[in-house]
Design an enzyme around this catalytic site. Sequence first.
Site, PDB file in Angstrom:
ATOM      1  N   CYS A  32      64.598-149.568 -36.842  1.00  0.00           N
ATOM      2  CA  CYS A  32      65.106-150.756 -36.158  1.00  0.00           C
ATOM      3  C   CYS A  32      64.018-151.730 -35.724  1.00  0.00           C
ATOM      4  O   CYS A  32      64.315-152.863 -35.332  1.00  0.00           O
ATOM      5  CB  CYS A  32      65.942-150.338 -34.955  1.00  0.00           C
TER       6      CYS A  32
ATOM      7  N   HIS B  90      65.635-155.822 -30.238  1.00  0.00           N
ATOM      8  CA  HIS B  90      66.476-155.075 -31.167  1.00  0.00           C
ATOM      9  C   HIS B  90      67.892-155.008 -30.610  1.00  0.00           C
ATOM     10  O   HIS B  90      68.101-154.687 -29.437  1.00  0.00           O
ATOM     11  CB  HIS B  90      65.907-153.669 -31.370  1.00  0.00           C
TER      12      HIS B  90
ATOM     13  N   ASN C  28      75.135-152.813 -33.875  1.00  0.00           N
ATOM     14  CA  ASN C  28      73.725-152.486 -34.075  1.00  0.00           C
ATOM     15  C   ASN C  28      73.452-152.502 -35.574  1.00  0.00           C
ATOM     16  O   ASN C  28      73.829-151.591 -36.297  1.00  0.00           O
ATOM     17  CB  ASN C  28      73.429-151.105 -33.481  1.00  0.00           C
TER      18      ASN C  28
END
Length: 322
Positions: free
Chosen positions: A113, A250, A280
């Site tokens: 990520c 993130h 996400n």
Amino acid sequence: MIGSKILSSGHYVPEDIVTNDDLAKVVDTTDEWIVAHTGIKTRRVSLKGENTSDLATKAAQIALDRAGVSADEVGFIIVTTFTPDGLAPSTAALVQKNIGATKAWGFDLSTACAGFVFGLATADKFMKSGDYKYGLVISAEVNSKMMDFSDRTSTVFFGDGAGAVLLSTSEEGVIAGEEMHTKGDEKVVHSGRIAPLTSLSADNYPQIDAFVQEGRMVYEEVTSNIPTHIQDFLKEQDVTLDSVDYIILHQANLRMIEKISESLKQPMTKFITNVEEYGNSSSAGIAMAFDQLNSSVDLSGKKVLLTGFGAGFTYGSILLTF
């Protein structure tokens, strides 16, 4: 001194929207639980056969079209992903073919990520060499193909998407500073592991594991370490938090971003988020959020902080000045 400039950006998401209620039909969860714990309301999921390279290709083409640059002018392509089409060829190689970047070389970068931050920092070094006029950094993920849909601790978070930036050379580089870290830890988050052989067998074939995370451990690791990392990084750059105009973290979890905002004593209005609608999207989240910001605001004279964190444990920040 030669540096790199962000000439344009783009992002692309699959057309299929999966709501929390849709997920509740296949996994033991509810819309109320997901919103309360993550802030996520919807996510985009690739349900029509689009793989990571397809999403990456479309995001890259948008960035090229916006800049009016032909693909055959691009010198290199870096794709950050931990959900590649396969181990070989690289996703970057597939994008190179798809867009017709006949003079470009490319490779994949895997820092989960945190990928876009690491990819942008890497690309900046190539641009500073003076050997390239244009370079593409693309972050793309099809997380859905790696999910165990019986595991609600992971499945409810993730979505698919891609973001891209086109870099060009500039006498005044946009990257004012960077700092990267790696803390090797395969237990908290892992995905796509392939076990070695234990014996020879004619029916042996590679088997890959689904995405797994220890959610509480991830939350505690991030909320305890990332605010300190950001403060220390900006201090090294002789920049105050108050002078930073926008912060893109993130897009892991809206509640996590809110906690970091509180720890840093910075208003949520500074934080650019898309996790509510996109979920996400791993390394793609920051890249897509940057494009959303870049497409809606004149960034001239602004400071933008990008901070990524993910499996590994990898984390890092880049300060952009426009």
